[in-house]
Enzyme design. Structure first.
Site, PDB file in Angstrom:
ATOM      1  N   ASN A   1      62.489  79.345  -4.600  1.00 18.78           N
ATOM      2  CA  ASN A   1      62.529  78.346  -5.669  1.00 18.78           C
ATOM      3  C   ASN A   1      62.603  79.139  -7.183  1.00 18.78           C
ATOM      4  O   ASN A   1      61.989  79.973  -7.323  1.00 18.78           O
ATOM      5  CB  ASN A   1      61.683  77.416  -5.731  1.00 18.78           C
ATOM      6  CG  ASN A   1      61.985  76.161  -4.829  1.00 18.78           C
ATOM      7  OD1 ASN A   1      63.091  75.410  -5.320  1.00 18.78           O
ATOM      8  ND2 ASN A   1      61.440  75.815  -3.713  1.00 18.78           N
TER       9      ASN A   1
ATOM     10  N   ASP B   1      57.175  75.061  -6.893  1.00 14.56           N
ATOM     11  CA  ASP B   1      58.370  74.629  -6.586  1.00 14.56           C
ATOM     12  C   ASP B   1      59.274  75.187  -7.897  1.00 14.56           C
ATOM     13  O   ASP B   1      59.492  76.256  -8.305  1.00 14.56           O
ATOM     14  CB  ASP B   1      58.683  73.290  -6.408  1.00 14.56           C
ATOM     15  CG  ASP B   1      59.735  72.523  -5.409  1.00 14.56           C
ATOM     16  OD1 ASP B   1      60.788  73.188  -5.723  1.00 14.56           O
ATOM     17  OD2 ASP B   1      59.633  71.917  -4.759  1.00 14.56           O
TER      18      ASP B   1
END
Length: 289
Positions: free
Chosen positions: A151, A199
């Site tokens: 990510n 993330d």
């Protein structure tokens, strides 16, 4: 740092809302598994506007310099252009023929105009993912392999530092990047998570890194030296992507994978944080400027 109270933006509840960007005075984002590219209207009580819908998952986009309304996208098993009329032009289907079923995930353009895109297995198979760089002439280079759930990446203002999360591993690594060649060097471990997973990420004007923490209902801000500086709680389980528009932090979230989603899971939030972000970088096809 004093922050405001997170507020819900727009009416939608997304399955897997990610890839949010502040672009040309507005907000764009994706709902990955439905393949939708969405825009946030100025009226925050309105629904999101659909700009395009692909028949494959859509991980993230960056605008294309000199081509208004055109986006470069990490989508399906590769990278494509989404044209202003919604049609797609495929540049490469990077993960076709891989041993595991793969999809593209997060992506961004760096300050030099290159596009970086990560891939992962649908099963989150250990080490199946990669990070690719798309150069000015459209050449695609695999720069990192052995990743599980990449990510980001997120870049420093001068493009010489890249942060990359391997979400499944619960780690953010920091890489030096040669600005001439675009090659990442040997990384160090920037942050390790024992609760939740890093993330989506972005870097602010002070050089600090923000990351959504999936599974922990939080956003973290880290100073450039790796010190945890700020934690913002959100009323959702799975914060996913984030961006800064001025000093307002926008955060997406996801309902996907939750057995009993709450009323705000999948919503997009906005919160004033007092520190501005960096300009959104565009992909620059042709030659470096």
């Amino acid at each position: 740092m004093t922050v405001g109270t997170p507020a819900v933006c727009w009416q939608d509840r997304l399955g897997l809302g990610e890839g949010i960007r502040a672009v040309d005075g507005g907000i764009v984002l994706v709902d990955i598994l439905t393949g939708r590219l969405l825009a946030g209207p100025a009226d925050r009580t309105a629904p999101l506007t659909q700009l395009a819908r692909l028949s494959v998952p859509l991980g993230a986009v960056a605008r294309v310099h000199g081509r208004p309304g055109t986006w470069i996208a990490a989508a399906g098993t590769g990278v494509c252009l989404i044209l202003s009329d919604g049609r797609t032009e495929w540049l490469s289907r990077l993960e076709d023929g891989a041993a595991s079923a793969m999809r593209m995930n997060d992506a961004t353009a760096d300050p030099f105009g290159r596009f970086w895109a990560g891939s992962m297995a649908y099963s989150a198979e250990d080490g199946a993912g990669s990070l690719y760089r798309i150069d000015y002439d459209g050449t695609v280079i695999r720069v990192l392999d052995g990743l599980t759930g990449p990510n980001g990446p997120a870049f420093s203002a001068d493009g010489t530092v890249m942060y990359l999360a391997d979400s499944v591993k619960g780690v953010i690594r920091r890489y030096p990047v040669d600005p001439g060649t675009g090659l990442p060097g040997t990384p160090d471990t920037f942050a390790v998570f024992d609760r939740g997973c890093p993330d989506g990420m972005t870097v602010d004007a002070e050089g600090a890194l923000w990351t959504a923490v999936w599974g922990a209902g939080a956003v973290h801000r880290y100073r450039a030296d790796g010190t945890l500086d700020q934690q913002i709680r959100l009323p959702v389980t799975q914060p996913a992507g984030l961006c800064l528009d001025g000093d307002t932090l926008y955060v997406t979230s996801a309902r996907h994978g939750l057995a009993a989603p709450g009323p705000l899971d999948g919503a997009v939030f906005a919160v004033r944080v007092g520190v501005p972000g960096l300009p959104h970088s565009a992909y620059r096809p042709g030659t470096a400027e």
